[in-house]
Design an enzyme around this catalytic site. Structure first.
Site, PDB file in Angstrom:
ATOM      1  N   HIS A   1       0.801  -1.221   0.000  1.00 47.44           N
ATOM      2  CA  HIS A   1       0.000   0.000   0.000  1.00 47.44           C
ATOM      3  C   HIS A   1       0.831   1.266   0.000  1.00 47.44           C
ATOM      4  O   HIS A   1       0.280   2.358  -0.159  1.00 47.44           O
ATOM      5  CB  HIS A   1      -0.940  -0.007   1.212  1.00 47.44           C
ATOM      6  CG  HIS A   1      -1.766  -1.243   1.299  1.00 47.44           C
ATOM      7  ND1 HIS A   1      -1.493  -2.263   2.189  1.00 47.44           N
ATOM      8  CD2 HIS A   1      -2.829  -1.660   0.575  1.00 47.44           C
ATOM      9  CE1 HIS A   1      -2.367  -3.233   2.023  1.00 47.44           C
ATOM     10  NE2 HIS A   1      -3.188  -2.906   1.045  1.00 47.44           N
TER      11      HIS A   1
ATOM     12  N   CYS B   1       3.077  -1.432  -4.438  1.00 44.81           N
ATOM     13  CA  CYS B   1       2.590  -1.723  -5.785  1.00 44.81           C
ATOM     14  C   CYS B   1       3.014  -0.604  -6.730  1.00 44.81           C
ATOM     15  O   CYS B   1       2.850   0.582  -6.412  1.00 44.81           O
ATOM     16  CB  CYS B   1       1.073  -1.846  -5.763  1.00 44.81           C
ATOM     17  SG  CYS B   1       0.342  -2.029  -7.405  1.00 44.81           S
TER      18      CYS B   1
ATOM     19  N   HIS C   1      -6.904   4.781   5.434  1.00 45.63           N
ATOM     20  CA  HIS C   1      -6.328   3.699   4.635  1.00 45.63           C
ATOM     21  C   HIS C   1      -4.846   3.978   4.416  1.00 45.63           C
ATOM     22  O   HIS C   1      -4.450   5.111   4.172  1.00 45.63           O
ATOM     23  CB  HIS C   1      -7.054   3.595   3.294  1.00 45.63           C
ATOM     24  CG  HIS C   1      -6.728   2.346   2.533  1.00 45.63           C
ATOM     25  ND1 HIS C   1      -5.573   2.196   1.814  1.00 45.63           N
ATOM     26  CD2 HIS C   1      -7.417   1.182   2.387  1.00 45.63           C
ATOM     27  CE1 HIS C   1      -5.555   0.995   1.250  1.00 45.63           C
ATOM     28  NE2 HIS C   1      -6.672   0.367   1.587  1.00 45.63           N
TER      29      HIS C   1
ATOM     30  N   GLU D   1      -2.834   3.396   2.000  1.00 46.60           N
ATOM     31  CA  GLU D   1      -2.478   3.987   0.711  1.00 46.60           C
ATOM     32  C   GLU D   1      -2.732   5.498   0.722  1.00 46.60           C
ATOM     33  O   GLU D   1      -1.914   6.278   0.211  1.00 46.60           O
ATOM     34  CB  GLU D   1      -3.280   3.334  -0.417  1.00 46.60           C
ATOM     35  CG  GLU D   1      -2.926   3.899  -1.789  1.00 46.60           C
ATOM     36  CD  GLU D   1      -3.786   3.342  -2.909  1.00 46.60           C
ATOM     37  OE1 GLU D   1      -3.974   4.065  -3.905  1.00 46.60           O
ATOM     38  OE2 GLU D   1      -4.267   2.194  -2.786  1.00 46.60           O
TER      39      GLU D   1
ATOM     40  N   SER E   1     -10.039  -4.984   3.559  1.00 52.63           N
ATOM     41  CA  SER E   1      -9.629  -4.894   2.162  1.00 52.63           C
ATOM     42  C   SER E   1     -10.565  -3.956   1.420  1.00 52.63           C
ATOM     43  O   SER E   1     -11.742  -4.270   1.202  1.00 52.63           O
ATOM     44  CB  SER E   1      -9.653  -6.281   1.505  1.00 52.63           C
ATOM     45  OG  SER E   1      -9.542  -6.181   0.104  1.00 52.63           O
TER      46      SER E   1
ATOM     47  N   ASN F   1     -10.650  -2.989  -1.769  1.00 51.31           N
ATOM     48  CA  ASN F   1     -11.167  -3.443  -3.059  1.00 51.31           C
ATOM     49  C   ASN F   1     -12.207  -4.548  -2.882  1.00 51.31           C
ATOM     50  O   ASN F   1     -13.148  -4.652  -3.661  1.00 51.31           O
ATOM     51  CB  ASN F   1     -10.023  -3.870  -3.983  1.00 51.31           C
ATOM     52  CG  ASN F   1      -9.435  -5.216  -3.623  1.00 51.31           C
ATOM     53  OD1 ASN F   1      -9.915  -6.257  -4.061  1.00 51.31           O
ATOM     54  ND2 ASN F   1      -8.387  -5.211  -2.810  1.00 51.31           N
TER      55      ASN F   1
ATOM     56  N   SER G   1      -6.513  -9.310  -3.001  1.00 49.12           N
ATOM     57  CA  SER G   1      -5.526  -9.838  -2.061  1.00 49.12           C
ATOM     58  C   SER G   1      -5.929 -11.192  -1.489  1.00 49.12           C
ATOM     59  O   SER G   1      -5.294 -11.682  -0.548  1.00 49.12           O
ATOM     60  CB  SER G   1      -5.298  -8.831  -0.922  1.00 49.12           C
ATOM     61  OG  SER G   1      -6.518  -8.407  -0.363  1.00 49.12           O
TER      62      SER G   1
END
Length: 330
Positions: A82, A104, A132, A134, A230, A232, A274
């Site tokens: 992240h 990533c 989060h 990220e 998660s 996503n 993930s």
């Protein structure tokens, strides 16, 4: 009272599903590091947001920490997929840590965009979820000029120093549809706003959401395999519901409530980026125990994306003769 048997007959698997290239890369990085470097190996935050994956590596001896002050000086630490802020990287240097970066590449792209916009004097609007990892990492690149919005309402309340010098970026794991609404609101409020050169939302996130949209028209219920933290995976559940299909987010087959299936003859199954395929197979077996006798796969598109290991790991691999054997078993 007699137990009511589910009506379940058919399982429809969504494809693509499960691991994206960034998650595959992050898991391979941890696996290779375990074999190439002496323990202990530390990972800041969860390497990816999946309980099964984290537990797997914890059993292998990996030590997961929330912050770098929990890591001894000069130790080896892996940054999660992240991403991290410049402040975290600076702390790693002060502690003389051996850093292996599993961020990533698509997240790194967003970081680089934030740096570019900040250097050019823009106010940066980041569309994402507060808290989060990220988002924290991206905002850390230019905290003095970055504003977080999570909804159209946030956009309406937003004020920036120069409304004619505004740029927007997005968290990579968001809902494509929800993000489009927020971007539209930003464009209405700031007609001169500029965006990234290419879409920030991850190709895998978009592919999995598109598959779920199509799947929602074919089945009575959708099970999304993924952990609660998660992003996503949560978005996949929301997309299914938004397209008229009941959906549940489950960590594993143990979370399936047979009552969900009482009126469902067909169940769609997908998994977040993930979530490992082994969990999908366990869910399939459980659904078969509950009465499913047919199974088909609905494939919307193929994915062939691969990401190279980070430079610091490539150097280690170049010195090692067991490169072909250093593959994860998940």
């Amino acid at each position: 009272m007699a137990f009511k048997r589910p009506k379940l007959k058919r399982i429809v698997l969504a494809a693509p599903r499960g691991f994206c290239a960034g998650v595959v890369r992050a898991i391979e990085i941890v696996e290779m590091t375990l074999q190439l470097l002496p323990p202990p190996i530390y990972v800041r935050k969860e390497i990816v947001h999946n309980r099964f994956v984290v537990d797997y590596f914890r059993k292998r001896g990996v030590i997961f920490v929330n912050e770098l002050d929990e890591v001894p000086d000069s130790a080896t630490v892996i940054f999660s997929a992240h991403g991290v802020s410049p402040a975290v990287r600076e702390m790693a240097k002060r502690k003389n840590l051996r850093v292996i970066d599993a961020t990533c590449p698509l997240v790194t792209k967003v970081h680089l965009e934030a740096i570019r916009f900040a250097q050019e004097g823009y106010s940066i609007i980041l569309i994402g979820h507060a808290g989060h990892e990220e988002v924290e990492g991206t905002m850390g690149e230019a905290p003095h000029c970055t504003y977080l919005v999570q909804s159209v309402e946030d956009v309406e309340r937003l004020e920036v120093p120069n409304p004619d010098k505004v740029a927007y970026l997005t968290q990579t794991t968001l809902s494509v549809d929800d993000t489009a609404e927020i971007v539209a609101a930003l464009k209405r409020k700031f007609p001169n706003i500029v965006g990234p050169r290419t879409d920030d939302i991850c190709y895998a996130t978009q592919n999995r959401q598109n598959a779920v949209k199509a799947l929602a028209k074919q089945v009575d219920l959708i099970l999304v395999i993924g952990s609660q933290n998660s992003s996503n995976s949560q978005r996949l559940r929301e997309v299914a519901i938004a397209h008229g299909c009941p959906a549940y987010l489950i960590d594993s087959a143990d979370d399936i409530n047979p009552q969900w299936l009482w009126e469902a003859e067909s169940v769609g199954v997908t998994s977040g980026a993930s979530a490992p395929e082994i969990l999908v197979q366990q869910v399939i077996r459980r659904l078969q125990e509950l009465g499913a006798t047919e199974m088909t796969e609905f494939r919307l598109t193929d994915e062939n994306v691969q990401f190279a290991p980070p430079p610091e790991l490539r150097e280690l691999l170049a010195q090692n003769e067991l490169v072909d054997e250093l593959l994860p078993v998940l």
